[in-house]
Structure formats: structure tokens, C-alpha cells
Enzyme design. Structure first.
Site, PDB file in Angstrom:
ATOM      1  N   ASP A  79       0.531  -4.889   3.847  1.00 34.85           N
ATOM      2  CA  ASP A  79       1.762  -4.222   4.280  1.00 34.85           C
ATOM      3  C   ASP A  79       1.610  -2.722   4.088  1.00 34.85           C
ATOM      4  O   ASP A  79       1.169  -2.263   3.030  1.00 34.85           O
ATOM      5  CB  ASP A  79       2.947  -4.726   3.443  1.00 34.85           C
ATOM      6  CG  ASP A  79       4.246  -4.037   3.832  1.00 34.85           C
ATOM      7  OD1 ASP A  79       4.814  -4.414   4.867  1.00 34.85           O
ATOM      8  OD2 ASP A  79       4.679  -3.112   3.107  1.00 34.85           O
ATOM      9  N   THR A 125       0.817  -1.227   0.000  1.00 35.05           N
ATOM     10  CA  THR A 125       0.000   0.000   0.000  1.00 35.05           C
ATOM     11  C   THR A 125       0.850   1.275   0.000  1.00 35.05           C
ATOM     12  O   THR A 125       0.419   2.298   0.528  1.00 35.05           O
ATOM     13  CB  THR A 125      -0.946  -0.002   1.213  1.00 35.05           C
ATOM     14  OG1 THR A 125      -0.144  -0.048   2.402  1.00 35.05           O
ATOM     15  CG2 THR A 125      -1.897  -1.178   1.194  1.00 35.05           C
ATOM     16  N   TRP A 126       2.027   1.196  -0.584  1.00 31.16           N
ATOM     17  CA  TRP A 126       2.858   2.407  -0.731  1.00 31.16           C
ATOM     18  C   TRP A 126       2.124   3.423  -1.613  1.00 31.16           C
ATOM     19  O   TRP A 126       1.888   4.573  -1.213  1.00 31.16           O
ATOM     20  CB  TRP A 126       4.206   2.000  -1.319  1.00 31.16           C
ATOM     21  CG  TRP A 126       5.161   3.119  -1.636  1.00 31.16           C
ATOM     22  CD1 TRP A 126       4.982   4.463  -1.414  1.00 31.16           C
ATOM     23  CD2 TRP A 126       6.464   2.978  -2.226  1.00 31.16           C
ATOM     24  NE1 TRP A 126       6.087   5.164  -1.831  1.00 31.16           N
ATOM     25  CE2 TRP A 126       7.014   4.283  -2.340  1.00 31.16           C
ATOM     26  CE3 TRP A 126       7.212   1.897  -2.674  1.00 31.16           C
ATOM     27  CZ2 TRP A 126       8.277   4.509  -2.881  1.00 31.16           C
ATOM     28  CZ3 TRP A 126       8.465   2.133  -3.210  1.00 31.16           C
ATOM     29  CH2 TRP A 126       8.998   3.426  -3.312  1.00 31.16           C
ATOM     30  N   TYR A 149       4.218   6.197   4.096  1.00 27.74           N
ATOM     31  CA  TYR A 149       3.487   6.162   2.822  1.00 27.74           C
ATOM     32  C   TYR A 149       2.358   7.206   2.854  1.00 27.74           C
ATOM     33  O   TYR A 149       1.299   6.991   3.448  1.00 27.74           O
ATOM     34  CB  TYR A 149       2.893   4.775   2.538  1.00 27.74           C
ATOM     35  CG  TYR A 149       3.919   3.662   2.414  1.00 27.74           C
ATOM     36  CD1 TYR A 149       5.249   3.923   2.099  1.00 27.74           C
ATOM     37  CD2 TYR A 149       3.552   2.327   2.592  1.00 27.74           C
ATOM     38  CE1 TYR A 149       6.183   2.903   1.988  1.00 27.74           C
ATOM     39  CE2 TYR A 149       4.479   1.298   2.474  1.00 27.74           C
ATOM     40  CZ  TYR A 149       5.791   1.604   2.177  1.00 27.74           C
ATOM     41  OH  TYR A 149       6.710   0.587   2.069  1.00 27.74           O
ATOM     42  N   GLN A 154      -6.356  -4.090 -10.724  1.00 28.29           N
ATOM     43  CA  GLN A 154      -4.934  -4.463 -10.699  1.00 28.29           C
ATOM     44  C   GLN A 154      -4.712  -5.676  -9.795  1.00 28.29           C
ATOM     45  O   GLN A 154      -4.036  -6.624 -10.182  1.00 28.29           O
ATOM     46  CB  GLN A 154      -4.085  -3.279 -10.210  1.00 28.29           C
ATOM     47  CG  GLN A 154      -4.010  -2.144 -11.219  1.00 28.29           C
ATOM     48  CD  GLN A 154      -3.048  -1.046 -10.799  1.00 28.29           C
ATOM     49  OE1 GLN A 154      -2.811  -0.825  -9.626  1.00 28.29           O
ATOM     50  NE2 GLN A 154      -2.515  -0.331 -11.770  1.00 28.29           N
ATOM     51  N   LYS A 186       3.039  -2.963 -19.240  1.00 29.08           N
ATOM     52  CA  LYS A 186       2.312  -1.783 -19.740  1.00 29.08           C
ATOM     53  C   LYS A 186       3.230  -0.614 -20.079  1.00 29.08           C
ATOM     54  O   LYS A 186       2.824   0.345 -20.731  1.00 29.08           O
ATOM     55  CB  LYS A 186       1.273  -1.332 -18.703  1.00 29.08           C
ATOM     56  CG  LYS A 186       1.862  -0.648 -17.476  1.00 29.08           C
ATOM     57  CD  LYS A 186       0.755  -0.202 -16.544  1.00 29.08           C
ATOM     58  CE  LYS A 186       1.328   0.366 -15.255  1.00 29.08           C
ATOM     59  NZ  LYS A 186       0.330   0.611 -14.257  1.00 29.08           N
TER      60      LYS A 186
HETATM   61  N1  LIG Z   1      10.259  -1.985   3.012  1.00 30.13           N
HETATM   62  C1  LIG Z   1      10.540  -1.193   2.007  1.00 30.13           C
HETATM   63  O1  LIG Z   1      11.535  -0.441   2.017  1.00 30.13           O
HETATM   64  C2  LIG Z   1       9.635  -1.220   0.815  1.00 30.13           C
HETATM   65  C3  LIG Z   1      10.038  -0.638  -0.408  1.00 30.13           C
HETATM   66  C4  LIG Z   1       9.193  -0.732  -1.500  1.00 30.13           C
HETATM   67  C5  LIG Z   1       7.958  -1.365  -1.391  1.00 30.13           C
HETATM   68  N2  LIG Z   1       7.572  -1.900  -0.178  1.00 30.13           N
HETATM   69  C6  LIG Z   1       6.256  -2.581  -0.022  1.00 30.13           C
HETATM   70  O2  LIG Z   1       6.063  -3.499  -1.089  1.00 30.13           O
HETATM   71  C7  LIG Z   1       4.870  -3.170  -1.800  1.00 30.13           C
HETATM   72  C8  LIG Z   1       4.981  -3.592  -3.251  1.00 30.13           C
HETATM   73  O3  LIG Z   1       6.018  -2.929  -3.914  1.00 30.13           O
HETATM   74  P1  LIG Z   1       5.751  -1.734  -4.934  1.00 30.13           P
HETATM   75  O4  LIG Z   1       4.397  -1.176  -4.700  1.00 30.13           O
HETATM   76  O5  LIG Z   1       6.957  -0.867  -4.861  1.00 30.13           O
HETATM   77  O6  LIG Z   1       5.881  -2.395  -6.356  1.00 30.13           O
HETATM   78  P2  LIG Z   1       5.172  -3.558  -7.209  1.00 30.13           P
HETATM   79  O7  LIG Z   1       4.300  -4.389  -6.376  1.00 30.13           O
HETATM   80  O8  LIG Z   1       6.280  -4.197  -7.944  1.00 30.13           O
HETATM   81  O9  LIG Z   1       4.309  -2.663  -8.239  1.00 30.13           O
HETATM   82  C9  LIG Z   1       3.109  -2.080  -7.824  1.00 30.13           C
HETATM   83  C10 LIG Z   1       2.602  -1.071  -8.844  1.00 30.13           C
HETATM   84  O10 LIG Z   1       2.478  -1.641 -10.137  1.00 30.13           O
HETATM   85  C11 LIG Z   1       1.305  -1.118 -10.783  1.00 30.13           C
HETATM   86  N3  LIG Z   1       0.428  -2.299 -10.999  1.00 30.13           N
HETATM   87  C12 LIG Z   1      -0.004  -3.178 -10.082  1.00 30.13           C
HETATM   88  N4  LIG Z   1      -0.753  -4.158 -10.633  1.00 30.13           N
HETATM   89  C13 LIG Z   1      -0.801  -3.895 -11.946  1.00 30.13           C
HETATM   90  C14 LIG Z   1      -1.425  -4.529 -13.036  1.00 30.13           C
HETATM   91  N5  LIG Z   1      -2.137  -5.642 -12.872  1.00 30.13           N
HETATM   92  N6  LIG Z   1      -1.275  -3.999 -14.270  1.00 30.13           N
HETATM   93  C15 LIG Z   1      -0.543  -2.877 -14.446  1.00 30.13           C
HETATM   94  N7  LIG Z   1       0.068  -2.209 -13.444  1.00 30.13           N
HETATM   95  C16 LIG Z   1      -0.059  -2.710 -12.195  1.00 30.13           C
HETATM   96  C17 LIG Z   1       0.698  -0.095  -9.831  1.00 30.13           C
HETATM   97  O11 LIG Z   1       1.221   1.216 -10.081  1.00 30.13           O
HETATM   98  P3  LIG Z   1       0.779   2.151 -11.327  1.00 30.13           P
HETATM   99  O12 LIG Z   1      -0.616   1.790 -11.679  1.00 30.13           O
HETATM  100  O13 LIG Z   1       0.963   3.517 -10.806  1.00 30.13           O
HETATM  101  O14 LIG Z   1       1.792   1.836 -12.415  1.00 30.13           O
HETATM  102  C18 LIG Z   1       1.216  -0.558  -8.486  1.00 30.13           C
HETATM  103  O15 LIG Z   1       1.271   0.462  -7.527  1.00 30.13           O
HETATM  104  C19 LIG Z   1       4.702  -1.656  -1.533  1.00 30.13           C
HETATM  105  O16 LIG Z   1       3.387  -1.207  -1.813  1.00 30.13           O
HETATM  106  C20 LIG Z   1       5.076  -1.607  -0.075  1.00 30.13           C
HETATM  107  O17 LIG Z   1       4.005  -2.088   0.731  1.00 30.13           O
HETATM  108  C21 LIG Z   1       8.406  -1.848   0.899  1.00 30.13           C
END
Ligand SMILES: NC(=O)c1ccc[n+]([C@@H]2O[C@H](COP(=O)([O-])OP(=O)(O)OC[C@H]3O[C@@H](n4cnc5c(N)ncnc54)[C@H](OP(=O)(O)O)[C@@H]3O)[C@@H](O)[C@H]2O)c1
Length: 318
Positions: A55, A20-21, A60, A290, A216
Site C-alpha cells: 500500500d 509504505t507511509w 507519502y 521490522q 518499544k
Molecule cells: N489511508 C490512510 O489515510 C492511511 C493512514 C495511515 C496509514 N495508512 C497506511 O497504513 C500503513 C500502516 O500504518 P502506519 O505505518 O501508520 O502504522 P503501523 O503499521 O501501525 O506502524 C508502523 C511503524 O511502526 C514501527 N515499526 C514497525 N515494525 C516494528 C517492529 N517490529 N518493532 C518496532 N517498531 C516497528 C515503524 O516506525 P518507527 O520505526 O519509526 O517507529 C513503522 O513505520 C501506512 O504505511 C500506510 O500505507 C493509510
């Protein structure tokens, strides 16, 4: 949805967790504007799809992601497992400030409980081990939160094996949260082995490399993104020349998924889950559609042939 045990906690996590970032909305590392209505619908839909944990982090959206989750939780009879973090504060300009001091952690824990509207955080994670010399102080404060009944288990994000070993001397490390995707395989060097051998859960973040591994992205798509989206502003994976290389990799992945009737996003998430040391992938989503598209990755177990095909593609573009 398949489940796996989180370390020695007894918690059974769905192999896909909701990240949920992005739903926090704008701040220094925001993802552009986000409607709360979409965020709440996404959370509720994720739970319907069998995702039993979320998470988040105070940083965030400077508290907003936790607040939105709190609103969604009120609408749920069966509450999902909630993982949040500590150690990152913010200033008036909504820029991050690292702080691992004891009193700050106590304050943060109370504020997270308030925003989330819950009595206890299931998994409380140190967000960044910065400054390094204060990680034991923060961990000890987090352990006091467990003893006070405000937290169940402790985790640490972005830590090395050496840092995990230091924390283990203070209080058990139930889980770690590193980045892991086809484009970022650093955890394969040491961390996954160590966690597997020591029964530490691993919840991996950015499995789709912040959306790059969904198929995409194109140069044209970048032009449609909000100018305050941190991916455009400061993430080299979205800038030349890495962006073009990443897109070339995704184009190869598209050929693999075409044979299996799946999506690149599902391939990316299932690929992370192929490792038995990985408890779950944290999958970010901003709209119900998504998470509906990515959640089925949790039940896609693919064979060694696909793993080898992907290894060959990544080697080719290294
Ligand atoms: N501990 C840490 O330091 C840390 C760091 C990074 C992340 N995290 C956690 O991990 C989570 C996941 O990582 P993340 O959000 O960075 O990246 P991710 O899961 O690799 O990508 C998520 C993003 O991809 C796009 N998306 C998702 N499903 C899709 C689909 N079916 N088709 C097209 N686009 C899609 C969305 O953004 P758009 O639509 O804007 O493109 C979404 O916000 C975070 O939300 C957070 O909770 C933790």
C-alpha cells in the site's frame, strides 16, 4: 502467509500487507529521515516473507514512496499487488492539499503509474473524502481510469457507511481502508458490519498505532526520535496524557505475549485480523528486521481467551 479475498475482486491478499507511509521520507506528515536502501531491502524482504501486496500513496514523501516502490518492483520477477491512492496533492512546502476534482484525479493516476513504473494500478483508493461534496466527482473520474485500463479496482479510505453508499451508486466499492487498532476501535460501531454484509473488502491501517503497539516506546525513546517526526509534532497518542495511558496498556499486553512467546506487535496485528470482515492489516515497516518481526502475525490465530483479556485491559484504561 494466510490469504483472504478482497471483496468481490478475485484478488487474494496476504493478510499482512506492507505499508509504505514512513518510507516516503520527510514532508508535512513524515516520519523523519529514511534511507532508500533500507526501504528497498524492506520491500524485497516483505515479498520473501509471503507479503504479496503493497500500500502506498502519492503524498507519502511527495511522490517518493511510489518512486522507491518502483525501484524495488524492477528487482522482482513476481510483482506484488500494488494499491495506491489519489486526492491529496502537495505545495512547495511539502504540505498536503486536498483535491478531488476530475482533471486532477486523471493527472494523478498517470503520475502514479509513471513513478511506480507499472501499466495498471491494482487497487486505486480515494485517500480522504474531502471535500465531501466532491466525492462522487472523484469516484466517477476513478471509474473512468478503470475503463481506460489504468486501474483494476476502486477503494476508499477514511469513509463513513453513508459515503460508501453514495459511491456505490456511481461504481462498485471493492474495498475500504479505515484505521483500526486496539487503541482505535471506531470501525467496530458500523463499518465492519456493513462491509461484511455487502462483500466489501476491508484493509486496515495503523494496526500498531504507528508503532506504539510494538512495546518499544518509553518517555526516553521519544527523546531519541527525529524532531520532524509527525508523531511527535501532531499526534495526541504520542503526547501527554494519552501517551502515558497508551504505555500502561502496552505494559499489560506485554504480560499476555510473554505467556505465548510472541511480541506485542504481533499481538496487535493478529488482534485486528481476528475479525472475519477484515481482509488484511496494512503493516508499516522501515527496515527488513521490522517486517520480519511483524509478518508472522499473519499466521497467529488466537483464541477467545486472549480477546477477552485484551477487552478487559482496554476497558480498564478507557
Ligand atoms: N489511508 C490512510 O489515510 C492511511 C493512514 C495511515 C496509514 N495508512 C497506511 O497504513 C500503513 C500502516 O500504518 P502506519 O505505518 O501508520 O502504522 P503501523 O503499521 O501501525 O506502524 C508502523 C511503524 O511502526 C514501527 N515499526 C514497525 N515494525 C516494528 C517492529 N517490529 N518493532 C518496532 N517498531 C516497528 C515503524 O516506525 P518507527 O520505526 O519509526 O517507529 C513503522 O513505520 C501506512 O504505511 C500506510 O500505507 C493509510
Amino acid at each position: 502467509m494466510r490469504k483472504r479475498k478482497l471483496g468481490e475482486s478475485g484478488l487474494e491478499l496476504a493478510v499482512v500487507g506492507l505499508g509504505t507511509w514512513a518510507i516516503g521520507g520527510p514532508w508535512q506528515y513524515g516520519w523523519g529521515p529514511q534511507e532508500d536502501k533500507d526501504s528497498i531491502e524492506t520491500i524485497l524482504h516483505a515479498v520473501e516473507l509471503g507479503i504479496n501486496w503493497i500500500d502506498t500513496a502519492p503524498i507519502y514523501g511527495c511522490g517518493h514512496s511510489e518512486e522507491v516502490i518502483g525501484q524495488a518492483l524492477k528487482q522482482l520477477r513476481q510483482k506484488p499487488i500494488v494499491a495506491t491512492k489519489c486526492g491529496l496533492l502537495w505545495n512547495k512546502k511539502r504540505e498536503k492539499i486536498n483535491n478531488l476534482t476530475r482533471d486532477s484525479i486523471f493527472r494523478e493516476c498517470n503520475e502514479s503509474l509513471d513513478r511506480l513504473g507499472i501499466d495498471r494500478i491494482d487497487l486505486y483508493q480515494m485517500h480522504w473524502p474531502i471535500p465531501d461534496e466532491q466525492i462522487e466527482q472523484a469516484w466517477d473520474a476513478m471509474a473512468r481510469c478503470v475503463e481506460a485500463g489504468k486501474v483494476r479496482f476502486l477503494g476508499a479510505c477514511n469513509v463513513s457507511v453513508e459515503q460508501i453508499q453514495r459511491l456505490q451508486k456511481v461504481w462498485p466499492v471493492t474495498a475500504v481502508q479505515p484505521p483500526y487498532s486496539m487503541l482505535d476501535r471506531a470501525v467496530e460501531n458500523q463499518l465492519l458490519d456493513y462491509c461484511g454484509q455487502n462483500h466489501i473488502g476491508v484493509v486496515c491501517y495503523s494496526p500498531m498505532q504507528k508503532g506504539l503497539l510494538t512495546g518499544k516506546f518509553t518517555v526516553e525513546y521519544l527523546k531519541t526520535m527525529s524532531p520532524d517526526d509527525h508523531r511527535l509534532l501532531c499526534d495526541k497518542d504520542f503526547q501527554s496524557p494519552r501517551f502515558e495511558k497508551n504505555i500502561a496498556i502496552v505494559n499489560e499486553l506485554k504480560k499476555i505475549v510473554a505467556e505465548h512467546g510472541k511480541t506485542v506487535a504481533q499481538l496487535a496485528v493478529a488482534w485486528v485480523l481476528r475479525r472475519p470482515e477484515v481482509t488484511a492489516a496494512i503493516v508499516g515497516a522501515r527496515k527488513p528486521k521490522q517486517i520480519e518481526q511483524t509478518a508472522p502475525a499473519g499466521d497467529w490465530v488466537f483464541d477467545e481467551k486472549i480477546v477477552k483479556q485484551i477487552d478487559a485491559i482496554i476497558r480498564q484504561y478507557k
